[in-house]
Design a protein around this motif. Structure first.
Motif, PDB file in Angstrom:
ATOM      1  N   GLN A  80       2.285   4.736   1.853  1.00 23.61           N
ATOM      2  CA  GLN A  80       3.613   5.314   2.089  1.00 23.61           C
ATOM      3  C   GLN A  80       4.473   5.228   0.825  1.00 23.61           C
ATOM      4  O   GLN A  80       5.232   6.144   0.506  1.00 23.61           O
ATOM      5  N   PHE A  81       4.353   4.091   0.117  1.00 23.66           N
ATOM      6  CA  PHE A  81       5.148   3.900  -1.092  1.00 23.66           C
ATOM      7  C   PHE A  81       4.787   4.962  -2.139  1.00 23.66           C
ATOM      8  O   PHE A  81       5.676   5.594  -2.729  1.00 23.66           O
ATOM      9  N   ILE A  82       3.485   5.171  -2.361  1.00 18.52           N
ATOM     10  CA  ILE A  82       3.045   6.161  -3.348  1.00 18.52           C
ATOM     11  C   ILE A  82       3.493   7.560  -2.922  1.00 18.52           C
ATOM     12  O   ILE A  82       3.967   8.360  -3.744  1.00 18.52           O
ATOM     13  N   LYS A  83       3.398   7.846  -1.639  1.00 15.20           N
ATOM     14  CA  LYS A  83       3.824   9.148  -1.127  1.00 15.20           C
ATOM     15  C   LYS A  83       5.329   9.326  -1.318  1.00 15.20           C
ATOM     16  O   LYS A  83       5.806  10.413  -1.690  1.00 15.20           O
ATOM     17  N   SER A  84       6.079   8.253  -1.124  1.00 16.58           N
ATOM     18  CA  SER A  84       7.531   8.322  -1.302  1.00 16.58           C
ATOM     19  C   SER A  84       7.894   8.614  -2.742  1.00 16.58           C
ATOM     20  O   SER A  84       8.828   9.385  -3.016  1.00 16.58           O
ATOM     21  N   VAL A  85       7.177   8.007  -3.682  1.00 14.80           N
ATOM     22  CA  VAL A  85       7.435   8.273  -5.099  1.00 14.80           C
ATOM     23  C   VAL A  85       7.143   9.734  -5.426  1.00 14.80           C
ATOM     24  O   VAL A  85       7.899  10.398  -6.144  1.00 14.80           O
ATOM     25  N   ASN A  86       6.054  10.257  -4.865  1.00  9.84           N
ATOM     26  CA  ASN A  86       5.717  11.667  -5.098  1.00  9.84           C
ATOM     27  C   ASN A  86       6.784  12.596  -4.528  1.00  9.84           C
ATOM     28  O   ASN A  86       7.176  13.594  -5.147  1.00  9.84           O
ATOM     29  N   LEU A 119       5.933  -0.897  -9.236  1.00  6.55           N
ATOM     30  CA  LEU A 119       4.573  -0.523  -9.580  1.00  6.55           C
ATOM     31  C   LEU A 119       4.088  -1.220 -10.856  1.00  6.55           C
ATOM     32  O   LEU A 119       2.897  -1.545 -10.985  1.00  6.55           O
ATOM     33  N   GLU A 120       5.017  -1.462 -11.793  1.00  8.46           N
ATOM     34  CA  GLU A 120       4.647  -2.245 -12.970  1.00  8.46           C
ATOM     35  C   GLU A 120       4.144  -3.622 -12.555  1.00  8.46           C
ATOM     36  O   GLU A 120       3.109  -4.104 -13.028  1.00  8.46           O
TER      37      GLU A 120
END
Length: 622
Positions: A80-86, A119-120
Motif C-alpha cells: 500500500q505504501f509503494i502504491k501510495s507513493v506512485n 524508504l531510505e
C-alpha cells in the motif's frame, strides 16, 4: 532533505472509479480529474503519515528501534505504501501542470519527502540486516541456477500485489520434507529481500531520489567487498614495497593471492554484479555507476598485484618461474569472468589492468626461460660423473621441463611469436637434430611451446656432448655416458606430458641415437675381446694359434671386466639390452671355440673361462 525539481509520472493508475461515480454527470472532466487527484493525496497521506519517522537526524534515520515496513507482518502495508507513493507522483504531476503554486502540490511534496525518508531507512535496513540472505556465494549460485526464471517472476509479484501461499506443514511427515521446508523458507527469505530492494530502489529512483538510494547502497556494499577481501588476505602492495621484501615473504603473499583470487572473482565480484543488476534493473546508468563505485578500487588492487610482482626483477630466477606461471594461469582462467563481470565502459581500467598483468607476467616468464637456457649453456662443471652415469645437469633440466609441462597452456600463450634464438656457438651438426623445430607441426596448438622445449633439450644435449670429453682416453666410457644421459632424456619424455608435446617421431629418433651410442660403447669397450677369436670358430688352426687366441681373449676380457666393473647403467631396461647384446656378440662364438679346442689345449691356465663363467661375469656388470 531537499525536494527534487523533477516530478515523475507513475505508470500505476489508482483504482478510483468508485469515487467518480458520486459526481454529477455535469461535472467537467478537468474538475473530475482534480477531485480524483485530491482524493489520491488524501489516501496517500493516511498510509504515509502512519509510517512517518518523525525524525530528521541521520542517527535516528538509520536506527533499528523503529519497526520495519517491510517486515513479514507488514508486507501488505508495504504494498500500500509503494502504491501510495506512485499515486502521489501522479497527483504531483497533475498539480504541476495545472498550478505550480497550488497548496495541494506543496502538501504532496511534503508527503513525498516523508515517504522518501522512510524508504531510505527501509533500504538501509534491508541491506544491513539481511547479510545472510545476501551472502555473496548464495547470490552467485542462485544467479546461475534453474530457479532463475521463477525467482525473477517472484520478485515482480510483490509490486503486483501477488503472494504465494505457504506449504501445509501438517502434510510434512518425513525428514526429507523437513529439509525441503527449511530450504524453501531460506529461498523465500532470499526472494523477499531481493524483491524488497528492487521495489524500494525503483520507487526512489522514479521519485527523483536515486542519488540517496545509490549512496546507501554503495556505502553498505562497498564495505562488504572491503571486509571480504581483507579476510581473503588481499593486500594493496606496490612494486616498491615488494622490491624491499625477501623472496620468502613475497611467496607467502603470492600464495595468499592465489588462494583468494578465484573466490574474489567468481563469488565476491560476481555476486555483487548480480545483486546490483537486479536491484537497479530500472536504470542501466545507475547499475553501472553503483557497481563501478563499489568494485573498481578493490578490483584494481586485486589485479595490480600480479603486475607488481612481475616488476620485481631482482627475484627472477628459473626456480621461481613456477610461481609466476601459477599467477598467470589464475588470471587466464578467470579472463572470461573478468570480462563479463567488469563489462561496463567505466570499468575498462579493470580489464586493462588484468591484461597488463598477464603481459608483464609473460615478459617475466620469457626472461626466466632465457635465464634457464643460459644457465644450461654456462654450466662449467668439469668433473666426470663416476661410472658414466646420468649427469646432475641432465636430471635438473629434465625434471624442470617435466614440471613446466604442467603449464603447457600458459606457456603456449606466453611464447607465441617468440623466436628461438639459435646460438652460434653450437655445432652445426645440432641444427639438424631430431629436436629441431622442423619436426614440430606448425598447425598444432602446442607447436610454439614444443619448439621452445625442443630447443632447450637441444642445448642440454650439446652440453652433455661436451662433458663426455671429461673421460679423456676412456672413449668407451664417454659413449656409455652419452647413452645413459640420452636414454635418461628419452625416459623422462616418455613418462611425462613431454611426450604429448615432443611427439613419438622425435622420441624414436632419440632412441635410435641411444642405440648408436650403445653400439659404439660395445665396440670400443670390448674390441680386444671381440677380435681375439677367429671370425669362424670352427676353422682348423694350429695349436699355438689356439693358445694365442685363448691368451688374447683372457687378457682382453679380464682387462675390460676390471675397468668396467665400476661403470654404471642406471636404467634397468638399457642395462639389460646392453648385457644381452654383449652376450650375443661374445658367448656363442666363444662357446664353439671353447668346445672345439679345450681338450686339445688341456692347460687350465690357458683356458680360464667357461662360457657360463662369461655369462656370470657379464650379468654382474653395471
Amino acid at each position: 532533505m531537499k525536494m527534487r525539481n523533477k516530478i515523475f509520472l507513475s505508470p500505476l493508475i489508482s483504482p478510483t472509479s468508485s469515487h467518480s461515480s458520486s459526481h454529477s454527470s455535469k461535472t467537467s472532466p478537468h474538475t473530475l480529474s482534480a477531485t480524483i487527484m485530491e482524493e489520491n493525496v488524501d489516501c496517500a497521506e493516511v498510509i504515509i503519515r502512519k509510517w512517518d519517522l518523525n525524525a530528521t537526524d541521520s542517527a535516528r534515520l538509520y536506527s533499528s528501534n523503529t519497526p520495519s515496513l517491510f517486515a513479514q507482518d507488514h508486507r501488505s502495508q508495504a504494498q500500500q505504501f509503494i502504491k501510495s507513493v506512485n499515486d502521489l507522483q501522479s497527483a504531483m504531476h497533475f498539480f504541476v501542470s495545472e498550478d505550480p503554486g497550488s497548496p495541494m502540490l506543496i502538501r504532496a511534496q511534503n508527503l513525498m519527502q516523508i515517504a522518501m525518508k522512510r524508504l531510505e531507512k527501509e533500504f538501509y535496513s534491508v541491506l544491513k540486516t539481511n547479510m545472510t540472505a545476501l551472502h555473496l556465494e548464495s547470490v552467485s549460485l542462485r544467479s546461475s541456477s534453474s530457479r532463475a526464471s521463477s525467482t525473477w517472476s517472484a520478485f515482480s509479484d510483490f509490486q503486483n500485489g501477488e503472494t504465494s501461499e505457504g506449504e501445509d506443514d501438517d502434510e510434512i511427515t518425513t525428514d526429507i520434507d523437513q529439509i525441503h521446508i527449511k530450504s524453501n523458507k531460506t529461498e523465500k527469505v532470499y526472494e523477499d529481500v531481493m524483491s524488497d530492494l528492487r521495489v524500494i530502489a525503483n520507487c526512489m529512483i522514479s521519485s527523483g531520489y536515486g542519488k540517496e538510494c545509490m549512496h546507501i547502497y554503495n556505502l553498505i556494499r562497498k564495505s562488504i567487498i572491503d571486509e571480504t577481501l581483507y579476510y581473503l588476505g588481499v593486500e594493496q602492495l606496490s612494486s616498491s614495497q615488494l622490491q624491499k621484501m625477501a623472496w620468502d615473504d613475497i611467496e607467502v603473499k603470492i600464495k595468499k593471492w592465489l588462494a583468494a583470487v578465484k573466490t574474489a572473482v567468481k563469488t565476491l565480484f560476481h555476486g555483487e554484479r548480480v545483486l546490483c543488476d537486479h536491484v537497479f534493473c530500472a536504470s542501466e546508468k545507475i547499475r553501472e555507476t553503483c557497481f563501478t563505485e563499489i568494485s573498481r578500487g578493490n578490483a584494481l588492487t586485486l589485479f595490480s598485484f600480479p603486475e607488481n610482482v612481475a616488476r620485481c626483477k631482482k627475484i627472477f630466477s628459473p626456480e621461481k618461474m613456477f610461481r609466476f606461471l601459477d599467477i598467470y594461469e589464475a588470471v587466464s582462467e578467470l579472463w572470461i569472468d573478468i570480462g563479463m563481470i567488469f563489462s561496463f565502459d567505466s570499468l575498462s581500467g579493470v580489464r586493462a589492468q588484468a591484461m597488463t598483468s598477464l603481459l608483464k607476467l609473460g615478459e617475466a616468464v620469457r626472461t626466466m626461460l632465457l635465464q634457464f637456457e643460459s644457465a644450461i649453456e654456462k654450466d662449467s662443471s668439469k668433473m666426470a660423473v663416476p661410472g658414466g652415469g646420468v649427469h646432475p645437469l641432465a636430471r635438473y633440466v629434465m625434471n624442470y621441463l617435466v614440471f613446466l609441462t604442467d603449464y603447457s597452456g600458459a606457456l603456449a600463450d606466453i611464447v607465441t611469436d617468440w623466436p628461438t634464438s639459435v646460438q652460434k656457438s653450437l655445432p652445426e651438426s645440432y641444427f639438424s637434430s631430431p629436436t629441431s623445430a622442423t619436426d614440430v607441426d606448425d598447425d598444432s596448438p602446442a607447436s610454439t611451446i614444443s619448439v621452445r622445449l625442443a630447443w632447450i633439450i637441444l642445448v642440454l644435449l650439446c652440453k652433455l656432448d661436451g662433458k663426455a670429453g671429461c673421460y679423456g682416453d676412456h672413449v668407451a666410457l664417454s659413449y656409455l655416458f652419452l647413452a645413459n644421459n640420452l636414454n635418461y632424456v628419452v625416459s623422462k619424455v616418455k613418462t611425462s606430458n613431454l611426450m604429448l608435446l615432443m611427439g613419438a617421431d622425435c622420441v624414436s629418433k632419440h632412441e635410435s641415437k641411444v642405440k648408436q651410442y650403445s653400439a659404439k660403447y660395445e665396440r670400443m669397450g670390448w674390441a680386444k675381446v671381440l677380435t681375439s677369436l677367429p671370425d669362424d670358430a670352427t676353422v682348423e688352426i694350429s695349436l699355438p694359434e689356439i693358445k694365442d687366441s685363448f691368451r688374447k681373449f683372457n687378457s682382453g676380457f679380464e682387462e675390460a671386466y676390471r675397468v668396467q666393473s665400476s661403470w654404471v647403467i642406471p636404467d634397468s631396461k638399457l642395462r639389460d639390452q646392453i648385457k644381452f647384446s654383449l652376450s650375443e656378440k661374445m658367448v656363442p662364438g666363444y662357446r664353439v671355440f671353447y668346445e672345439n679346442h679345450r681338450e686339445e689345449v688341456g692347460d687350465e691356465s690357458i683356458v680360464r673361462f667357461t662360457p657360463d663363467d662369461l655369462e656370470n661375469c657379464l650379468s654382474d656388470l653395471f
